[in-house]
Design a protein around this motif. Structure first.
Motif, PDB file in Angstrom:
ATOM      1  N   ARG A  13     -27.758  -0.211   8.502  1.00 52.01           N
ATOM      2  CA  ARG A  13     -27.673   0.266   9.882  1.00 52.01           C
ATOM      3  C   ARG A  13     -29.012   0.123  10.599  1.00 52.01           C
ATOM      4  N   LEU A  14     -30.103   0.467   9.937  1.00 54.41           N
ATOM      5  CA  LEU A  14     -31.418   0.371  10.565  1.00 54.41           C
ATOM      6  C   LEU A  14     -31.780  -1.068  10.890  1.00 54.41           C
ATOM      7  N   MET A  15     -31.466  -1.981   9.996  1.00 56.96           N
ATOM      8  CA  MET A  15     -31.792  -3.388  10.253  1.00 56.96           C
ATOM      9  C   MET A  15     -30.944  -3.957  11.381  1.00 56.96           C
ATOM     10  N   ARG A  16     -29.677  -3.551  11.431  1.00 60.33           N
ATOM     11  CA  ARG A  16     -28.778  -4.103  12.454  1.00 60.33           C
ATOM     12  C   ARG A  16     -28.930  -3.418  13.804  1.00 60.33           C
ATOM     13  N   ASP A  17     -29.124  -2.098  13.805  1.00 58.73           N
ATOM     14  CA  ASP A  17     -29.175  -1.364  15.076  1.00 58.73           C
ATOM     15  C   ASP A  17     -30.560  -1.358  15.709  1.00 58.73           C
ATOM     16  N   TYR A  18     -31.603  -1.315  14.882  1.00 62.05           N
ATOM     17  CA  TYR A  18     -32.964  -1.196  15.399  1.00 62.05           C
ATOM     18  C   TYR A  18     -33.828  -2.430  15.147  1.00 62.05           C
ATOM     19  N   GLY A  19     -33.324  -3.386  14.401  1.00 67.39           N
ATOM     20  CA  GLY A  19     -34.133  -4.556  14.089  1.00 67.39           C
ATOM     21  C   GLY A  19     -35.254  -4.266  13.115  1.00 67.39           C
ATOM     22  N   VAL A  20     -35.084  -3.215  12.289  1.00 67.99           N
ATOM     23  CA  VAL A  20     -36.092  -2.909  11.264  1.00 67.99           C
ATOM     24  C   VAL A  20     -36.263  -4.125  10.355  1.00 67.99           C
ATOM     25  N   LYS A  21     -37.519  -4.520  10.128  1.00 74.41           N
ATOM     26  CA  LYS A  21     -37.792  -5.770   9.431  1.00 74.41           C
ATOM     27  C   LYS A  21     -38.012  -5.616   7.926  1.00 74.41           C
ATOM     28  N   GLY A  22     -38.151  -4.386   7.457  1.00 74.20           N
ATOM     29  CA  GLY A  22     -38.389  -4.210   6.039  1.00 74.20           C
ATOM     30  C   GLY A  22     -38.435  -2.745   5.672  1.00 74.20           C
ATOM     31  N   PHE A  23     -38.716  -2.485   4.390  1.00 70.08           N
ATOM     32  CA  PHE A  23     -38.735  -1.120   3.885  1.00 70.08           C
ATOM     33  C   PHE A  23     -39.912  -0.913   2.953  1.00 70.08           C
ATOM     34  N   LYS A  24     -40.501   0.285   3.070  1.00 69.22           N
ATOM     35  CA  LYS A  24     -41.616   0.682   2.210  1.00 69.22           C
ATOM     36  C   LYS A  24     -41.084   1.483   1.023  1.00 69.22           C
ATOM     37  N   PHE A  25     -41.522   1.091  -0.174  1.00 69.46           N
ATOM     38  CA  PHE A  25     -41.224   1.829  -1.392  1.00 69.46           C
ATOM     39  C   PHE A  25     -42.534   2.348  -1.973  1.00 69.46           C
ATOM     40  N   HIS A  26     -42.488   3.584  -2.465  1.00 65.02           N
ATOM     41  CA  HIS A  26     -43.668   4.158  -3.123  1.00 65.02           C
ATOM     42  C   HIS A  26     -43.213   4.682  -4.484  1.00 65.02           C
ATOM     43  N   PRO A  27     -43.204   3.810  -5.516  1.00 63.89           N
ATOM     44  CA  PRO A  27     -42.669   4.227  -6.811  1.00 63.89           C
ATOM     45  C   PRO A  27     -43.294   5.494  -7.369  1.00 63.89           C
ATOM     46  N   THR A  28     -44.608   5.688  -7.167  1.00 63.20           N
ATOM     47  CA  THR A  28     -45.250   6.891  -7.689  1.00 63.20           C
ATOM     48  C   THR A  28     -44.740   8.140  -6.978  1.00 63.20           C
ATOM     49  N   MET A  29     -44.627   8.103  -5.659  1.00 62.55           N
ATOM     50  CA  MET A  29     -44.129   9.263  -4.918  1.00 62.55           C
ATOM     51  C   MET A  29     -42.628   9.453  -5.099  1.00 62.55           C
ATOM     52  N   GLN A  30     -41.889   8.349  -5.228  1.00 59.20           N
ATOM     53  CA  GLN A  30     -40.434   8.429  -5.323  1.00 59.20           C
ATOM     54  C   GLN A  30     -39.944   8.570  -6.767  1.00 59.20           C
ATOM     55  N   GLY A  31     -40.848   8.385  -7.735  1.00 56.73           N
ATOM     56  CA  GLY A  31     -40.514   8.634  -9.120  1.00 56.73           C
ATOM     57  C   GLY A  31     -39.520   7.661  -9.717  1.00 56.73           C
ATOM     58  N   PHE A  32     -39.796   6.359  -9.604  1.00 54.68           N
ATOM     59  CA  PHE A  32     -38.895   5.370 -10.209  1.00 54.68           C
ATOM     60  C   PHE A  32     -39.667   4.112 -10.578  1.00 54.68           C
ATOM     61  N   PHE A  33     -39.185   3.427 -11.598  1.00 58.02           N
ATOM     62  CA  PHE A  33     -39.722   2.111 -11.925  1.00 58.02           C
ATOM     63  C   PHE A  33     -39.037   1.093 -11.017  1.00 58.02           C
ATOM     64  N   PRO A  34     -39.799   0.212 -10.354  1.00 57.30           N
ATOM     65  CA  PRO A  34     -39.189  -0.719  -9.406  1.00 57.30           C
ATOM     66  C   PRO A  34     -38.092  -1.603  -9.993  1.00 57.30           C
ATOM     67  N   ASN A  35     -38.129  -1.851 -11.294  1.00 59.31           N
ATOM     68  CA  ASN A  35     -37.095  -2.690 -11.903  1.00 59.31           C
ATOM     69  C   ASN A  35     -35.921  -1.880 -12.446  1.00 59.31           C
ATOM     70  N   ASP A  36     -35.828  -0.613 -12.079  1.00 54.99           N
ATOM     71  CA  ASP A  36     -34.676   0.212 -12.436  1.00 54.99           C
ATOM     72  C   ASP A  36     -33.455  -0.317 -11.685  1.00 54.99           C
ATOM     73  N   ARG A  37     -32.399  -0.639 -12.419  1.00 55.85           N
ATOM     74  CA  ARG A  37     -31.185  -1.214 -11.787  1.00 55.85           C
ATOM     75  C   ARG A  37     -30.574  -0.274 -10.759  1.00 55.85           C
ATOM     76  N   MET A  38     -30.920   1.006 -10.837  1.00 56.54           N
ATOM     77  CA  MET A  38     -30.467   1.957  -9.825  1.00 56.54           C
ATOM     78  C   MET A  38     -30.792   1.478  -8.418  1.00 56.54           C
ATOM     79  N   ALA A  39     -31.945   0.830  -8.240  1.00 56.92           N
ATOM     80  CA  ALA A  39     -32.405   0.425  -6.907  1.00 56.92           C
ATOM     81  C   ALA A  39     -31.874  -0.945  -6.484  1.00 56.92           C
ATOM     82  N   TYR A  40     -31.218  -1.662  -7.373  1.00 57.50           N
ATOM     83  CA  TYR A  40     -30.865  -3.048  -7.076  1.00 57.50           C
ATOM     84  C   TYR A  40     -29.886  -3.219  -5.902  1.00 57.50           C
TER      85      TYR A  40
END
Length: 291
Positions: free
Chosen positions: A115-142
């Protein structure tokens, strides 16, 4: 819409921070003040988005700006992406929006991202694995990564040590292990069409970050969060050679001002003919606002 002819640089990494006083219930004000002390930031209260835009307009610099959603792991209320989008839209001559959604939100994250990309033209997303508590290669995020890739967006990941929580008891619960850039190698393999930025000189894993960016065509490095005068020699060497088209100016505003970063960048041993690409051209092409 940013007019490239009117800006001298593009800062790929700036933060949208809610003013102090909005977080009495969760301790975020304490985190902000501790970070400001760590970085020696020149403000008492973090700037609003409109103040950020005014500063960048005065400096003739465009900026990618984003909040960080880490509600689940930290308990800190997030800065709503829609509120950020509305403020950015009023300052679109200098600001470019990325969003942030905790990947643990699953299908909700996927729906919001689309919705953000289509409605607002958001160009990308910030991830902070340390603050969000996940390994970037966790399939949960895929599924989230897949949604970004399908829309032609960019995924920007914090890597390396963080100033967030530095010096607080237990590092304020932040676990550095999540932000080793080598985990991004799996993401780059599994999503070869996804444009990925590894944020910051990735101490203590600088060579891992350089290796991933060199090996994977879809991986870039932003140079935010450190004054250039502290860059390790190997990073400068790669900026001058095989990664010259894949390194990007970033300040980490409001902790570091863009003018301070650019002033220090002038003093390090970067080849003159590469400077414009590093501070502007590479980002413009990655963001799709230049050929």
């Amino acid at each position: 819409m940013v007019d490239l002819s009117k800006v001298r640089a593009i800062d790929i990494h700036t933060h949208a921070e809610e003013p102090c006083g909005c977080h009495d219930d969760d301790g975020y004000d304490d985190l902000q003040s501790t970070m400001a002390s760590y970085f020696g930031a020149p403000w008492e209260h973090p700037p609003t988005i409109h103040q950020t835009a005014a500063h960048y307009r005065e400096q003739n610099i465009a900026a990618v700006i984003f909040p960080v959603d880490a509600e689940r792991e930290t308990g800190y209320r997030r800065y709503d992406n829609d509120e950020v989008a509305e403020a950015v839209a009023e300052n679109s001559d200098v600001l470019i929006q990325f969003g942030s959604i905790d990947p643990w939100k699953g299908k909700m994250a996927v729906r919001e991202a689309k919705r953000l990309m289509r409605d607002y033209g958001v160009k990308g997303f910030k991830f902070h694995p340390t603050m969000q508590g996940f390994f970037p290669n966790d399939r949960m995020a895929y599924p989230f990564y897949e949604a970004i890739a399908e829309e032609g967006g960019i995924a920007l990941f914090h890597t390396g040590q963080t100033g967030v929580g530095s010096g607080m008891p237990g590092g304020n619960g932040m676990r550095l292990k999540y932000s080793n850039p080598m985990y991004m190698d799996d993401v780059a393999v599994d999503f070869p069409e996804l444009k990925i930025i590894l944020a910051h000189p990735s101490f203590p894993w600088q060579e891992e970050a350089l290796a991933v960016a060199q090996h994977k065509p879809n991986v870039y490095i932003d140079l935010s969060g450190w004054s250039p005068k502290y860059f390790p020699p190997i990073l400068v060497r790669y900026c001058n050679s095989i990664l010259k088209k894949k390194v990007l100016f970033g300040s980490d505003w409001p902790m570091i001002t863009p003018e301070r970063w650019l002033s220090d960048f002038e003093k390090i041993d970067i080849k003159d003919h590469l400077r414009e690409d590093i501070i502007k051209g590479n980002a413009a092409r990655l963001l799709g606002i230049a050929d």
